[in-house]
Design a protein around this motif. Structure first.
Motif, PDB file in Angstrom:
ATOM      1  N   LEU A 196       0.827  -1.199   0.000  1.00 19.46           N
ATOM      2  CA  LEU A 196       0.000   0.000   0.000  1.00 19.46           C
ATOM      3  C   LEU A 196       0.866   1.256   0.000  1.00 19.46           C
ATOM      4  CD1 LEU A 196      -2.745   1.445   0.275  1.00 19.46           C
ATOM      5  CD2 LEU A 196      -2.505   1.185   2.764  1.00 19.46           C
ATOM      6  N   ASN A 197       1.855   1.283   0.851  1.00 12.47           N
ATOM      7  CA  ASN A 197       2.735   2.449   0.938  1.00 12.47           C
ATOM      8  C   ASN A 197       3.500   2.665  -0.366  1.00 12.47           C
ATOM      9  OD1 ASN A 197       3.897   4.618   2.452  1.00 12.47           O
ATOM     10  ND2 ASN A 197       5.754   3.407   2.695  1.00 12.47           N
ATOM     11  N   MET A 198       3.973   1.573  -0.977  1.00 17.87           N
ATOM     12  CA  MET A 198       4.715   1.665  -2.227  1.00 17.87           C
ATOM     13  C   MET A 198       3.834   2.173  -3.361  1.00 17.87           C
ATOM     14  SD  MET A 198       7.509   1.363  -3.880  1.00 17.87           S
ATOM     15  CE  MET A 198       8.558   0.470  -2.730  1.00 17.87           C
ATOM     16  N   THR A 199       2.620   1.661  -3.471  1.00 21.07           N
ATOM     17  CA  THR A 199       1.710   2.096  -4.530  1.00 21.07           C
ATOM     18  C   THR A 199       1.334   3.554  -4.366  1.00 21.07           C
ATOM     19  OG1 THR A 199       0.809  -0.152  -4.629  1.00 21.07           O
ATOM     20  CG2 THR A 199      -0.472   1.585  -5.673  1.00 21.07           C
ATOM     21  N   PHE A 200       1.104   3.977  -3.132  1.00 16.01           N
ATOM     22  CA  PHE A 200       0.770   5.375  -2.852  1.00 16.01           C
ATOM     23  C   PHE A 200       1.900   6.303  -3.301  1.00 16.01           C
ATOM     24  CE2 PHE A 200       0.501   8.734   0.645  1.00 16.01           C
ATOM     25  CZ  PHE A 200      -0.301   9.569  -0.126  1.00 16.01           C
ATOM     26  N   HIS A 201       3.126   5.966  -2.962  1.00 10.36           N
ATOM     27  CA  HIS A 201       4.256   6.815  -3.333  1.00 10.36           C
ATOM     28  C   HIS A 201       4.556   6.749  -4.829  1.00 10.36           C
ATOM     29  CE1 HIS A 201       4.931   6.748   1.059  1.00 10.36           C
ATOM     30  NE2 HIS A 201       5.576   7.881   0.852  1.00 10.36           N
ATOM     31  N   LEU A 202       4.274   5.614  -5.465  1.00 13.24           N
ATOM     32  CA  LEU A 202       4.447   5.532  -6.910  1.00 13.24           C
ATOM     33  C   LEU A 202       3.480   6.468  -7.630  1.00 13.24           C
ATOM     34  CD1 LEU A 202       4.963   1.697  -7.498  1.00 13.24           C
ATOM     35  CD2 LEU A 202       6.626   3.528  -7.882  1.00 13.24           C
ATOM     36  N   PHE A 203       2.249   6.550  -7.148  1.00 14.15           N
ATOM     37  CA  PHE A 203       1.292   7.489  -7.744  1.00 14.15           C
ATOM     38  C   PHE A 203       1.726   8.937  -7.515  1.00 14.15           C
ATOM     39  CE2 PHE A 203      -2.111   4.168  -7.969  1.00 14.15           C
ATOM     40  CZ  PHE A 203      -2.416   4.362  -9.302  1.00 14.15           C
ATOM     41  N   ILE A 204       2.324   9.232  -6.371  1.00 13.51           N
ATOM     42  CA  ILE A 204       2.823  10.587  -6.110  1.00 13.51           C
ATOM     43  C   ILE A 204       3.944  10.945  -7.087  1.00 13.51           C
ATOM     44  CG2 ILE A 204       4.026  12.030  -4.439  1.00 13.51           C
ATOM     45  CD1 ILE A 204       2.513  10.625  -2.231  1.00 13.51           C
ATOM     46  N   VAL A 205       4.860   9.995  -7.305  1.00  4.09           N
ATOM     47  CA  VAL A 205       5.960  10.249  -8.251  1.00  4.09           C
ATOM     48  C   VAL A 205       5.418  10.381  -9.668  1.00  4.09           C
ATOM     49  CG1 VAL A 205       8.100   9.326  -9.194  1.00  4.09           C
ATOM     50  CG2 VAL A 205       7.607   9.071  -6.768  1.00  4.09           C
ATOM     51  N   ALA A 206       4.414   9.578 -10.032  1.00  8.37           N
ATOM     52  CA  ALA A 206       3.799   9.699 -11.354  1.00  8.37           C
ATOM     53  C   ALA A 206       3.143  11.074 -11.525  1.00  8.37           C
ATOM     54  CB  ALA A 206       2.768   8.595 -11.558  1.00  8.37           C
ATOM     55  N   LEU A 207       2.514  11.560 -10.455  1.00  7.84           N
ATOM     56  CA  LEU A 207       1.931  12.903 -10.501  1.00  7.84           C
ATOM     57  C   LEU A 207       3.011  13.963 -10.686  1.00  7.84           C
ATOM     58  CD1 LEU A 207      -0.540  14.783 -10.169  1.00  7.84           C
ATOM     59  CD2 LEU A 207      -0.163  14.692  -7.698  1.00  7.84           C
ATOM     60  N   ALA A 208       4.135  13.793  -9.991  1.00  8.40           N
ATOM     61  CA  ALA A 208       5.251  14.728 -10.162  1.00  8.40           C
ATOM     62  C   ALA A 208       5.804  14.668 -11.583  1.00  8.40           C
ATOM     63  CB  ALA A 208       6.348  14.413  -9.149  1.00  8.40           C
ATOM     64  N   GLY A 209       5.858  13.471 -12.170  1.00  5.72           N
ATOM     65  CA  GLY A 209       6.313  13.343 -13.548  1.00  5.72           C
ATOM     66  C   GLY A 209       5.387  14.039 -14.531  1.00  5.72           C
ATOM     67  N   ALA A 210       4.082  13.920 -14.312  1.00  5.11           N
ATOM     68  CA  ALA A 210       3.136  14.629 -15.180  1.00  5.11           C
ATOM     69  C   ALA A 210       3.288  16.144 -15.042  1.00  5.11           C
ATOM     70  CB  ALA A 210       1.700  14.210 -14.833  1.00  5.11           C
ATOM     71  N   GLY A 211       3.523  16.611 -13.812  1.00  3.46           N
ATOM     72  CA  GLY A 211       3.771  18.044 -13.622  1.00  3.46           C
ATOM     73  C   GLY A 211       5.041  18.501 -14.316  1.00  3.46           C
ATOM     74  N   ALA A 212       6.099  17.652 -14.275  1.00  2.78           N
ATOM     75  CA  ALA A 212       7.342  17.993 -14.978  1.00  2.78           C
ATOM     76  C   ALA A 212       7.116  18.056 -16.489  1.00  2.78           C
ATOM     77  CB  ALA A 212       8.425  16.966 -14.644  1.00  2.78           C
ATOM     78  N   ALA A 213       6.277  17.177 -17.011  1.00  4.69           N
ATOM     79  CA  ALA A 213       5.967  17.221 -18.445  1.00  4.69           C
ATOM     80  C   ALA A 213       5.228  18.507 -18.807  1.00  4.69           C
ATOM     81  CB  ALA A 213       5.134  15.998 -18.843  1.00  4.69           C
ATOM     82  N   VAL A 214       4.338  18.962 -17.932  1.00  8.76           N
ATOM     83  CA  VAL A 214       3.649  20.245 -18.175  1.00  8.76           C
ATOM     84  C   VAL A 214       4.659  21.390 -18.209  1.00  8.76           C
ATOM     85  CG1 VAL A 214       1.988  21.894 -17.234  1.00  8.76           C
ATOM     86  CG2 VAL A 214       1.477  19.456 -17.180  1.00  8.76           C
ATOM     87  N   ILE A 215       5.594  21.398 -17.253  1.00  7.01           N
ATOM     88  CA  ILE A 215       6.625  22.447 -17.234  1.00  7.01           C
ATOM     89  C   ILE A 215       7.473  22.382 -18.501  1.00  7.01           C
ATOM     90  CG2 ILE A 215       8.656  23.283 -15.992  1.00  7.01           C
ATOM     91  CD1 ILE A 215       7.387  22.248 -13.427  1.00  7.01           C
ATOM     92  N   ALA A 216       7.783  21.159 -18.958  1.00  7.47           N
ATOM     93  CA  ALA A 216       8.559  21.009 -20.191  1.00  7.47           C
ATOM     94  C   ALA A 216       7.799  21.557 -21.396  1.00  7.47           C
ATOM     95  CB  ALA A 216       8.911  19.538 -20.412  1.00  7.47           C
ATOM     96  N   MET A 217       6.486  21.322 -21.447  1.00  9.17           N
ATOM     97  CA  MET A 217       5.693  21.854 -22.544  1.00  9.17           C
ATOM     98  C   MET A 217       5.668  23.383 -22.526  1.00  9.17           C
ATOM     99  SD  MET A 217       4.426  19.401 -24.480  1.00  9.17           S
ATOM    100  CE  MET A 217       6.059  18.674 -24.321  1.00  9.17           C
ATOM    101  N   VAL A 218       5.557  23.963 -21.332  1.00 13.21           N
ATOM    102  CA  VAL A 218       5.589  25.427 -21.221  1.00 13.21           C
ATOM    103  C   VAL A 218       6.954  25.953 -21.659  1.00 13.21           C
ATOM    104  CG1 VAL A 218       5.444  27.359 -19.613  1.00 13.21           C
ATOM    105  CG2 VAL A 218       3.852  25.449 -19.394  1.00 13.21           C
TER     106      VAL A 218
END
Length: 267
Positions: A196-218
């Motif tokens: 549970l803890n691992m899956t939760f943190h993996l989703f957090i990192v995936a969210l951070a990756g999506a945010g980094a992709a948005v910054i890259a697009m900008v």
């Protein structure tokens, strides 16, 4: 000295702004796709192990089928943006070369300006798409945060009877009751497990990756807009230089003709 000058010239032709944006885009897409894929696999294990959910036979669209679809979408995103990053880097190299070789033999064509404008529009659409992906990725983070909070509260407050019903998240239909409470053995085993803890943190990192992709697009939008403006000014400068050269040639021809006429009249 010749080799050193060649290296300096090559380093000066690298579009560093596009390079930084590409690295950020690849890092964000890699985090989103890799961690998102593993988080979805962990979600399947949690649903099957602790919530005792099973795959529906046939072509019924259940939560497991949706997770499989999301995995295939992740594969497509990884491949598409790997190619798109290369295309943007190539465009950056050509645009940088067009600007630096303005007064050389290289000529900026109308097709090149149209390609730059097309990349600007396409990057803007991808930025909006990644904003949507970021918002969508925040949903499982919110759900796992609630589940993690319930696990934490059970350890802090003895005798608390808290329940988590999957129907409130739309994972199952209203007719199905997939509820897990703190007093059940499955809930205690799930909270004690590292899955549970691992899956939760993996989703957090995936969210951070999506945010980094948005910054890259900008970042790409700023770079492409600046390159397009430079290319447009360079085209105007080329037209000015061509007109100036043509006028100078005409003045030179007129002066030569008059000089010949005066020489003939004198003789």
């Amino acid at each position: 000295m010749g080799c050193f000058e060649c290296c300096i010239k090559c380093l000066g032709g690298i579009p560093y702004a596009s390079l930084i944006a590409t690295i950020l885009l690849y890092a964000g897409v890699a985090l989103f796709c890799g961690c998102g894929h593993e988080a979805l696999s962990g979600t399947v294990n949690i649903l099957q192990t602790y919530f005792e959910m099973a795959r529906t036979a046939g072509d019924t669209l259940d939560v497991f089928t949706m997770i499989d679809i999301f995995k295939y979408v992740i594969y497509g995103i990884a491949a598409a943006f790997f190619v798109y990053g290369i295309l943007l880097m190539v465009e950056g190299f050509f645009t940088t070369g067009a600007i630096k070789d303005l007064y050389g033999d290289f000529k900026i064509t109308t097709c090149g300006r149209c390609v730059s404008a097309w990349f600007i529009m396409l990057t803007y659409l991808f930025m909006l798409a990644w904003l949507g992906v970021t918002a969508f990725t925040s949903l499982p983070v919110y759900m796992y945060f609630n589940l993690w909070t319930i696990c934490r509260n059970t350890t802090l407050v003895e005798g608390a009877n808290l329940c988590l019903d999957l129907r409130q998240f739309g994972i199952v239909t209203i007719g199905e009751e997939k509820k897990i409470c703190t007093v059940s053995e499955n809930f205690l085993r799930m909270c004690e497990s590292t899955e549970l803890n691992m899956t939760f943190h993996l989703f957090i990192v995936a969210l951070a990756g999506a945010g980094a992709a948005v910054i890259a697009m900008v970042h790409y939008l700023m770079v492409l807009s600046a390159n397009w403006a430079y290319v447009k000014d360079a085209c105007r400068m080329q037209k000015y230089e061509d007109i100036k050269s043509k006028e100078e040639q005409e003045l030179h021809d007129i002066h030569s003709t008059r000089s010949k006429e005066r020489l003939n009249a004198y003789t």
